[in-house]
Structure formats: structure tokens, C-alpha cells
Design a protein around this motif. Structure first.
Motif, PDB file in Angstrom:
ATOM      1  N   ASP A  87       0.831  -1.197   0.000  1.00  0.00           N
ATOM      2  CA  ASP A  87       0.000   0.000   0.000  1.00  0.00           C
ATOM      3  C   ASP A  87       0.863   1.243   0.000  1.00  0.00           C
ATOM      4  O   ASP A  87       1.933   1.282   0.609  1.00  0.00           O
ATOM      5  N   LEU A  89       0.206   5.397   0.732  1.00  0.00           N
ATOM      6  CA  LEU A  89      -0.742   6.378   1.248  1.00  0.00           C
ATOM      7  C   LEU A  89      -0.351   7.735   0.688  1.00  0.00           C
ATOM      8  O   LEU A  89       0.726   8.244   0.993  1.00  0.00           O
ATOM      9  N   VAL A 103      -5.528   5.974  -0.842  1.00  0.00           N
ATOM     10  CA  VAL A 103      -4.827   4.728  -0.528  1.00  0.00           C
ATOM     11  C   VAL A 103      -4.759   3.896  -1.799  1.00  0.00           C
ATOM     12  O   VAL A 103      -5.782   3.552  -2.386  1.00  0.00           O
ATOM     13  N   THR A 105      -3.580   0.364  -3.314  1.00  0.00           N
ATOM     14  CA  THR A 105      -3.240  -1.004  -2.937  1.00  0.00           C
ATOM     15  C   THR A 105      -2.855  -1.788  -4.178  1.00  0.00           C
ATOM     16  O   THR A 105      -3.601  -1.837  -5.147  1.00  0.00           O
TER      17      THR A 105
END
Length: 148
Positions: A87, A89, A103, A105
Motif C-alpha cells: 500500500d 498512502l 490509498v 493497494t
């Protein structure tokens, strides 16, 4: 004496070939990482963010910080070694002021590592808390001088 020279020549040749191969490997890795970073930046730029001025694309926002986190190793993942999820951010600031956490992923189970994005609107207090230890990101997000 002749055999000693050949040993030195062979050793130097091996060192040179190894150095060239390692250099190409490092260059290839850096180019791959850079290409993936550009791909993620383009995906972020294409996202839509709800601001007080109306919906804006990600390219109109200021990305103030990108933080990375890895999940623990997943024993069920057999296709690749390492973590199951990666991930990133992305903290961004927009007009209004408005603050966002996007976010990203990357799922290691997928063969092409396609990115999935979740965009969250966050308030100023949460943004300040997220940027506590990063003076540069605070300046980008909130502008002006930063109190020590």
C-alpha cells in the motif's frame, strides 16, 4: 610467470564482466521502479476528488507526502515471495482548503499488479496528525512558516 599473467587477466576480465552485469541490473531495476512510479502518478492524476470548488482531478492537487506500508508475508500467496499487499498512502491538499488521503493497494496475487484506489476526505486535524514528523509536507499542505 606466464601462467600468473593469465590468471590475473582472467580475474580482471571476470571482475569487469561482473561489474558491467551488476550495473545493468541496477539500471534495469531503477528504470522499472521509475516506470511504476510514473504509472501510479498517472493513475492518481486521473482520480476525481470532491473539493469545495467542485470535483477536481488528482493532477490539480498538491501531493504533500507519499507513505509506504507492507503487509506481513502471506503464506497463501504462492505466485510471488514477499508480502501479499503493498500500500501507498498519498496525502494531498486542494483548494478550499481540502485534504485527502488516497490509498493505493497493489495486490501481489494479481499477475499484473493492478492498482486499486480508495479516496478519503480528511479534516485538517487528521492531516496535521499524519504529517507530524514531516516539516516539508506540513509546509506544502498548510503553507507558511511551521512552528517548532
Amino acid at each position: 610467470m606466464g601462467a600468473a599473467r593469465w590468471i590475473i587477466v582472467i580475474w580482471l576480465g571476470t571482475v569487469m564482466v561482473s561489474t558491467v552485469l551488476v550495473g545493468w541490473l541496477v539500471l534495469w531495476h531503477r528504470l522499472t521502479v521509475q516506470r511504476e512510479a510514473m504509472r501510479l502518478q498517472a493513475a492518481f492524476d486521473a482520480l476525481s476528488f470532491p473539493t469545495p470548488a467542485g470535483p477536481l482531478p488528482g493532477e490539480a492537487l498538491t501531493v504533500v507526502k507519499i507513505a509506504y506500508q507492507l503487509d506481513a508475508d502471506d503464506p497463501d500467496v504462492r505466485t510471488r515471495a514477499g508480502p501479499a499487499h503493498f500500500d501507498s498512502l498519498w496525502y494531498a491538499a486542494g483548494p478550499g482548503p481540502s485534504y485527502f488521503l488516497a490509498v493505493c493497494t497493489l495486490d501481489a496475487r494479481a499477475s499484473d499488479l493492478s492498482a486499486r484506489w480508495v479516496v478519503r476526505v480528511i479534516d485538517e486535524a487528521r492531516m496535521r496528525a499524519a504529517l507530524t514528523d514531516d516539516a516539508r509536507a506540513q509546509m506544502l499542505a498548510f503553507g507558511g512558516a511551521i512552528e517548532a
